[in-house]
Design a protein around this motif. Structure first.
Motif: not given
Lengths: 374, 312, 265
Positions: C23, C265, C244, B124-129, C240, B131-134, B194, C248, C261
């Motif tokens: 990242x 672009x 997000x 779940x951490x990676x999916x939030x991650x 951002x 989401x943010x990064x993309x 994702x 979540x 999510x």
């Protein structure tokens, strides 16, 4: 010596021991079922035989050779999974041929063998279909064909029918049994469905909490359950509780009525015991019969409910505080009693057995009673 | 679309008179509310046509016109000018490289997460991650990479002073192709994570077990089952990443200040009136882009359909 | 077998760490970079400069305003459409889904071009109106909004709920406001935050339609200054991240409510 043998097999996941010192022997060409509720360890045991799990202790022998640490790919066992597990990118033919291709069998031989398999499962015209174009029952037949195409030493089936509709389940169950007998292949079958296990198996191993409670033919398991769990898990059972009055004659008092059993009650004088009797052993007593046969028990009570099940009719009756089931065959002349009608039932004393010692009984029938009474 | 709307309305007219006479409210409620329901979609369709379809369509028409308004194919022949060809080539190369790089890395990360063995909550951490990064693209992303790999960027300086590797002396430039590619990969990786995750989740562990049971080695499993089953999803994801990079304007614009020769930048320059002084050529450029994106989305949908059929 | 698991585990860790490095290194670099506004010491001077610039607040408020309009217009347009389609005309679903792919086919650059060409001349001169910018933003965020709402609707078994409400005598308005919308709360909020995250720093449409929005402002700062852009990047990242994470958090524990999510672009 058995074809497949388990010696003192134990399996733990972390601190959780799911199989405890399990030993078992399966005859060549026979059909054995592991029967039990969820979490009893039946699937884990099967997966250890298949090689997907490694026993924490003990050995698994196939044809006398210890295979406990042999990887699944080298065991030459056929496995059928609950969710079919057909390869979605391959046609039916290619699925069946997969194991043969891996075994580097010649193209002609593969073709011939796949044709045989398709004929065996009566799906000759489906060879070029993809799994997603088949029904669940068809998919499972293909999975069966895929597993036996490689001529495995034994066939392992993990709840193969539980994802299917009731009607297809019964039909495929017979197909599996027929194919097994035709090929004479040693088969181990995992199921939680007692009717399925009884109808299909040569022998059944009833499992609970990682142990085998009893192994025997369906006939033995049903008629002579070794433990209270087996007695309650298989079929429906009436439980009659009362103190032993005459141990030598096998007499127990049940709400003022004397009931006799053929079981040995010596040493239990004055103690409370539980007697068991199957619903189909009961019949309606004619008044004239009362007390006239020494080897027949008679009890009087009232009708609580009548459940029409089709080929049989189940009577729920109340004797004091005890509920009892009686099953009888349906016929069009049957006059069904109403709730509250007095009723007298009788059953042979050799149908009445002492419940084996054991843990508190999990009574599948008790939920039924609740549901019907309220 | 409009045809079917019309039909609905006519259909109702015919049925209207007996309906009025009818007494049973419930029986007649269904057909009537159905055509009313179609009417309810009108605002949406009007909006989408007014602000997406028609403006985009006007570009299509413009692309087939000369500057004086006459029908012509001349704009398309102008597309074959060397600088325009090269901008398409660079854009395609950029999209391909970043889709491949980001796609592979994203796939392995997603696969690692699916395999398990990582701490609980990684998923779940990676999916939030992700989401943010993309979503973290455009101007801020460009700034982040300037701060990292620009001439004065911390990583550049670190490599030069501590490890003695001079990136810029060895030909690297953040404002060139590879710099832009590294920046794009930043949002391509998480996007891949994702979109490939559901496909990986659908891989049944029983497939692997069945193949093992039939005597196959892990390599044979991947060759015959794993890769073929995943392939449609992988290709579909790749195409989506490709299109994602192909249409990207903001990141490239703010990183290079509009100096790199890629199609979106060229179109932007055309709008801003800087370079081409030939609006109709601009329309053709845009059309070329829409054409490529359409191909991409068609291929994507087709592959997705195959994948979802298998994954049932 | 044991060995295999260990190798697999090592591989999982390897790729995960590689991904996290990719990242985090730029983020950490940017953060450290943003602290160098004053020579020789680490300080938040760059952030002070950013906040002190009146154009920062102006452009941010402008973009905020645009995102609020976008959210309102987008929801008002898409929510009833999605409900109608799910409830009454499932036949139209493929059409809408096709449309939801269109913003991908028509990237913002092309969309801006088309809007300018079509709305530059009378009678439809809209280029100088912020309404055109909002319209463009609605088009861009339409796929996100639609998919959020659609997942929300599918996961709540719309048809059964409305039928149950109807059988209890509820009218359409009370069904909409007392049953559908409250159950759609999470999806609505997700759509809102996602739209916000998309619009607040948007560059392409804003720059090409020539509006003093936050995106163009940032790009402008980036051309002239060194450390302030890094500070702005960190601030945007935090926005951002906040949006997000909220999405979540909101969709956590709601069965079937998979939040949308992914960002194209």
């Amino acid at each position: 010596m058995g074809f497949i043998e388990l010696h003192e097999v134990t399996k733990s996941f972390g601190n959780n021991t799911v199989i405890k010192n399990l030993s078992l022997s399966v005859e060549e060409g026979s059909f054995l079922s592991f029967l039990g509720g969820s979490g009893c360890g039946k699937t884990t045991t099967l997966r250890m035989i298949a090689g997907f799990e490694i026993p924490t202790a003990g050995q698994i022998l196939i044809e006398g050779k210890d295979v406990s640490r042999v990887p699944p790919a080298k065991r030459n066992l056929g496995m059928v999974f609950q969710n079919y597990a057909l390869f979605p990118n391959m046609t039916v033919r290619k699925n069946i041929a997969f194991g043969l291709k891996i075994a580097k069998i010649t193209k002609q031989e593969i073709h011939k063998r796949v044709d045989e398999m398709l004929a065996l499962i009566h799906m000759e015209s489906y060879g070029d279909r993809y799994p997603h174009q088949l029904s669940g029952g068809q998919q499972q037949r293909v999975a069966l064909a895929r597993a036996i195409a490689v001529r495995p030493k034994a066939l392992l089936l993990d709840e193969p029918l539980s994802a299917l509709d009731a009607k297809i389940r019964v039909q495929l169950r017979d197909d599996i049994r027929n194919i097994q007998q035709e090929l004479g292949i040693t088969t181990i079958y995992v199921t939680h469905d007692q009717e399925e296990a009884m109808s299909i198996s040569d022998r059944i191993a009833v499992m609970r909490n990682g142990r085998i409670e009893q192994t025997g033919t369906p006939f033995e398991i049903y008629n002579n359950p070794a433990t209270s769990y087996v007695a309650s898990f298989i079929g429906t059972l009436n439980l009659l509780e009362g103190p032993v009055v005459d141990a030598a004659r096998g007499t127990v008092e049940l709400n003022g009525t004397m009931v006799r059993t053929v079981s040995d009650l010596r040493g239990l004088e004055g103690k409370k015991v539980k007697l068991t009797v199957r619903p189909e052993a009961l019949s309606v007593a004619r008044d004239a019969d009362a007390g006239s046969y020494p080897d027949v028990n008679t009890i009087a009570g009232t009708v609580e409910m009548v459940k029409f099940l089709g080929s049989t009719v189940r009577f729920v009756m109340k004797f004091g505080e005890t509920f009892m089931f009686m099953d009888r065959f349906n016929n069009s002349q049957l006059v069904l009693p109403k709730k509250g009608d007095p009723i007298r039932v009788s059953f042979a004393i050799d149908a009445c057995r002492l419940l084996p010692e054991g843990d508190a009984i999990a009574m599948p029938g008790s939920g039924d009673v609740e549901e019907m009474v309220h | 679309m409009r045809d079917s709307l019309q039909k609905e309305r006519f259909g109702r007219k015919g049925a209207a008179s007996p309906e009025k006479a009818g007494g049973a409210l419930l029986v007649h409620a269904a057909p009537r509310s159905k055509s009313k329901a179609w009417l309810g979609l009108i605002p949406f369709f009007v909006f989408i046509f007014a602000f997406m379809i028609i403006p985009a369509g006007s570009l299509l028409i413009g692309a087939f016109q000369r500057n004086d308004g006459h029908f012509s194919l001349v704009n398309f022949s102008k597309l074959f000018r060397p600088n325009i060809i090269s901008s398409y080539v660079v854009t395609i190369r950029l999209s391909f490289t970043t889709a491949l790089g980001g796609g592979l890395l994203g796939f392995f990360i997603a696969y690692g997460i699916c395999l398990g063995g990582l701490p609980k909550g990684t998923r779940s951490f990676m999916s939030t991650f992700s989401g943010v990064a993309s979503n973290f693209a455009g101007v801020p992303l460009a700034f982040a990479f300037i701060s990292t790999l620009g001439r004065m960027g911390l990583v550049t300086v670190f490599l030069r002073t501590v490890l003695g590797i001079d990136l810029y002396a060895s030909g690297f430039n953040l404002y060139s192709f590879w710099g832009l590619a590294l920046t794009y990969i930043y949002f391509q990786i998480p996007l891949m994570v994702l979109i490939i995750q559901p496909a990986l989740d659908n891989m049944k562990k029983e497939w692997r077990e069945a193949s093992e049971n039939l005597g196959a080695s892990p390599l044979q499993y991947w060759l015959h089952i794993g890769i073929p089953v995943l392939l449609p999803s992988l290709l579909a994801s790749f195409i989506l990443l490709f299109g994602n990079a192909f249409g990207a304007y903001a990141t490239a614009f703010s990183l290079t200040g509009g100096l790199i020769n890629i199609v979106p930048i060229l179109i932007g320059a055309q709008i801003r009136g800087d370079v081409l002084h030939d609006p109709n050529l601009g329309y053709a450029l845009a059309l070329g882009m829409v054409f490529i994106m359409t191909l991409a989305i068609l291929a994507y949908s087709w592959l997705q359909k195959i994948a979802s059929r298998w994954m049932k | 077998m044991k060995n295999g698991t260990a190798t697999r585990k090592a591989m999982s860790w390897f790729w995960l760490i590689l991904g996290l490095l990719y990242f985090f290194i730029p983020l950490i670099s940017t953060f450290l970079f943003s602290l160098r506004g004053k020579k020789g010491v680490l300080s938040f001077v760059a952030y002070q400069h950013v906040f002190a610039d009146p154009k920062f607040l102006q452009s941010f408020l402008f973009s905020l305003q645009m995102s609020v309009y976008t959210i309102i217009v987008g929801l008002v347009l898409i929510v009833p459409t999605a409900i109608l389609i799910n409830l009454k005309i499932p036949k139209a679903k493929p059409i809408i889904e096709l449309f939801s792919l269109m913003p991908f086919v028509i990237p913002p650059v092309v969309l801006a071009f088309g809007l300018i060409k079509f709305y530059a001349n009378p009678p439809l001169t809209l280029v100088s109106s912020p309404a055109l910018l909002v319209a463009g933003y609605v088009v861009i965020s339409f796929p996100y909004i639609y998919r959020s709402i659609d997942t929300g609707l599918t996961s709540m078994d719309l048809k059964v709920l409305t039928e149950a409400a109807q059988s209890l005598g509820a009218g359409w308005l009370s069904i909409l406001f007392k049953i559908i919308l409250p159950n759609l709360r999470t999806a609505l909020l997700s759509a809102t935050f996602l739209t916000f995250a998309t619009v607040i720093g948007e560059l392409t449409l804003a720059v090409l339609l020539a509006w003093p929005a936050f995106g163009p402002y940032m790009a402008h700062v980036g051309r002239d200054l060194a450390y302030e852009p890094a500070a702005l990047a960190i601030l945007s990242f935090m926005m951002t991240w906040g949006s997000i994470s909220l999405i979540q958090f909101l969709s956590h524990g709601i069965p079937g409510a998979k939040s949308e999510i992914g960002g194209l672009h």
